[in-house]
Design a protein around this motif. Structure first.
Motif, short mmCIF file in Angstrom:
data_model
loop_
_atom_site.label_atom_id
_atom_site.label_comp_id
_atom_site.label_asym_id
_atom_site.label_seq_id
_atom_site.Cartn_x
_atom_site.Cartn_y
_atom_site.Cartn_z
N GLU A 21 -6.59 -8.13 1.18
CA GLU A 21 -5.42 -7.13 1.35
C GLU A 21 -5.47 -6.34 0.14
OE1 GLU A 21 -2.40 -10.10 4.05
OE2 GLU A 21 -2.53 -10.37 1.71
N ILE A 22 -5.56 -6.82 -0.86
CA ILE A 22 -5.53 -6.18 -2.24
C ILE A 22 -6.64 -4.90 -2.17
CG2 ILE A 22 -5.92 -5.93 -4.69
CD1 ILE A 22 -4.57 -8.84 -4.69
N SER A 23 -7.85 -5.23 -1.62
CA SER A 23 -9.01 -4.31 -1.62
C SER A 23 -8.66 -3.21 -0.70
CB SER A 23 -10.28 -5.02 -1.21
OG SER A 23 -10.42 -5.13 0.29
N GLU A 24 -7.79 -3.50 0.61
CA GLU A 24 -7.52 -2.44 1.36
C GLU A 24 -6.26 -1.42 0.78
OE1 GLU A 24 -5.96 -4.52 4.86
OE2 GLU A 24 -7.98 -5.57 5.09
N ILE A 25 -5.37 -2.20 -0.02
CA ILE A 25 -4.24 -1.32 -0.75
C ILE A 25 -5.02 -0.64 -1.87
CG2 ILE A 25 -2.63 -1.73 -2.49
CD1 ILE A 25 -1.82 -4.28 -1.01
N GLN A 26 -6.21 -0.94 -2.45
CA GLN A 26 -6.83 -0.14 -3.61
C GLN A 26 -7.73 0.64 -3.11
OE1 GLN A 26 -7.66 -2.59 -6.83
NE2 GLN A 26 -5.57 -2.26 -7.78
N ALA A 27 -8.34 0.55 -1.71
CA ALA A 27 -9.28 1.30 -1.26
C ALA A 27 -10.50 1.10 -1.81
CB ALA A 27 -8.84 2.75 -0.92
N ARG B 5 0.75 -1.19 -0.20
CA ARG B 5 -0.18 -0.01 0.07
C ARG B 5 0.93 1.21 -0.01
NH1 ARG B 5 -3.60 -1.49 3.49
NH2 ARG B 5 -2.68 -0.52 5.51
N VAL B 6 1.87 1.28 0.91
CA VAL B 6 2.91 2.55 1.04
C VAL B 6 3.74 2.72 -0.75
CG1 VAL B 6 5.04 3.15 1.83
CG2 VAL B 6 3.52 2.20 3.32
N ALA B 7 3.71 1.43 -1.16
CA ALA B 7 4.52 1.49 -2.48
C ALA B 7 3.56 1.94 -3.56
CB ALA B 7 4.93 0.04 -2.91
N ARG B 8 2.31 1.60 -3.48
CA ARG B 8 1.32 2.06 -4.26
C ARG B 8 1.06 3.50 -4.12
NH1 ARG B 8 -4.70 2.68 -4.73
NH2 ARG B 8 -5.23 2.20 -6.66
N ASN B 9 0.88 3.96 -3.01
CA ASN B 9 0.71 5.34 -2.77
C ASN B 9 1.82 6.05 -3.34
OD1 ASN B 9 -1.77 4.90 -1.70
ND2 ASN B 9 -0.95 4.86 0.38
N THR B 10 3.27 5.71 -2.97
CA THR B 10 4.18 6.43 -3.51
C THR B 10 4.41 6.59 -5.07
OG1 THR B 10 5.48 5.41 -1.46
CG2 THR B 10 6.75 6.18 -3.55
N PHE B 11 4.03 5.36 -5.89
CA PHE B 11 3.59 5.32 -7.11
C PHE B 11 2.66 6.28 -7.66
CE2 PHE B 11 0.84 3.72 -10.58
CZ PHE B 11 1.89 3.86 -11.92
N ILE B 12 1.63 6.27 -7.14
CA ILE B 12 0.56 7.51 -7.33
C ILE B 12 1.20 8.87 -7.03
CG2 ILE B 12 -1.71 8.19 -6.84
CD1 ILE B 12 -2.60 5.33 -6.21
N ASP B 13 1.94 9.15 -6.04
CA ASP B 13 2.27 10.59 -5.77
C ASP B 13 3.33 10.77 -6.89
OD1 ASP B 13 0.78 10.52 -3.55
OD2 ASP B 13 2.50 9.98 -2.12
N SER B 14 4.18 9.92 -7.14
CA SER B 14 5.01 10.08 -8.33
C SER B 14 4.56 10.47 -9.78
CB SER B 14 5.96 8.75 -8.58
OG SER B 14 6.90 8.79 -9.63
N MET B 15 3.24 9.73 -10.05
CA MET B 15 2.92 10.12 -11.17
C MET B 15 1.98 11.45 -11.37
SD MET B 15 3.34 7.24 -13.16
CE MET B 15 4.87 7.14 -12.28
N ARG B 16 1.60 11.78 -10.08
CA ARG B 16 0.90 13.18 -9.99
C ARG B 16 1.98 14.26 -9.98
NH1 ARG B 16 -2.48 11.38 -4.69
NH2 ARG B 16 -4.35 10.52 -5.95
N LYS B 17 3.05 14.06 -9.37
CA LYS B 17 4.21 15.05 -9.45
C LYS B 17 4.58 15.18 -11.08
CE LYS B 17 6.24 14.24 -5.08
NZ LYS B 17 7.51 13.66 -4.28
#
Length: 184
Positions: free
Chosen positions: A152-158, A77-89
C-alpha cells in the motif's frame, strides 16, 4: 454486532446516508491527523489546512473511488498528494504578507517547561530523530506506523515495493544512529 466495513460505509454514503461518512471519518481521523502531524513536524496550522483539504477531496472523489484495495491506502495517498500540492504552492508563492504580519510577535511557549513536562525525554528524542530523516524515509516510517502494508505504501508513493522496503530499512538504520547520538 459487527462494524460495517469501509466499502459498506462508502456505498451507504453514496446512497445518501450522511452518518456512514461520519463513521468513516471517525474511523480514520486520528490516524490521518497523526500522520500529517509527524510529516509536517507539528506545524498545527498547516496540518489543519491539509487535513481539512484532504477530507474535502475525499468527499469530492468518493463517487469515483474504486474498491481495489484498502480505503486507508487511498485516503493516505490523497493526503500525501494534498501535502505535495501544498509544498508546491508554497514554493511558487513564498511569503504572501497577511494582516497578521503587523501584529506584535508572541513568544513561542510551545517548548516551555509545561510542554517539556508533558513529553517524556524519549518522545522528544524520537520526534527529533524523525524530523532528521529524509522526507521519503520519514513518510514510509510514518505510514507503516499507521498499519499500512508495504504494498500500500508503494502505491501511495508511486514506487516499487523494493524501493519502499529500502527506504524503511534506511529509516530504521538512520533512526538508530540519530537516537544513539542523542543518548547521554
Amino acid at each position: 454486532m459487527n462494524e460495517p466495513d469501509d466499502k459498506m460505509l462508502i456505498q451507504a454514503y453514496m446512497a445518501g446516508d450522511g452518518r456512514a461518512f461520519e463513521t468513516l471519518y471517525n474511523r480514520y481521523r486520528k490516524r490521518l491527523y497523526g500522520y500529517l502531524y509527524n510529516l509536517l513536524s507539528g506545524n498545527e496550522t498547516e496540518i489543519d489546512e491539509i487535513f481539512e483539504e484532504t477530507w474535502i477531496k475525499v468527499i469530492d472523489k468518493l463517487g469515483s473511488y474504486r474498491d481495489e484495495g484498502k480505503f486507508s491506502a487511498w485516503l493516505f495517498r490523497v493526503a500525501r498528494n494534498t501535502f505535495i500540492d501544498s509544498m508546491r504552492k508554497r514554493k511558487r508563492n513564498p511569503a504572501v504578507p497577511s494582516p497578521a504580519d503587523d501584529l506584535p510577535e508572541v513568544p513561542d511557549w510551545s517548548n516551555g517547561p509545561d510542554r517539556q513536562l508533558e513529553e517524556s525525554d524519549s518522545e522528544r528524542v524520537i520526534k527529533e530523530a524523525l524530523a532528521g530523516l529524509p522526507e521519503d524515509q520519514r513518510e514510509v516510517f510514518l505510514l507503516r506506523q499507521q498499519s499500512l502494508s508495504f504494498q500500500e505504501i508503494s502505491e501511495i508513493q508511486a514506487c516499487s515495493i523494493n524501493t519502499v522496503l529500502g527506504r524503511m530499512r534506511y529509516a530504521v538504520r538512520n533512526l538508530k544512529k540519530i537516537i544513539a547520538g542523542k543518548v547521554i
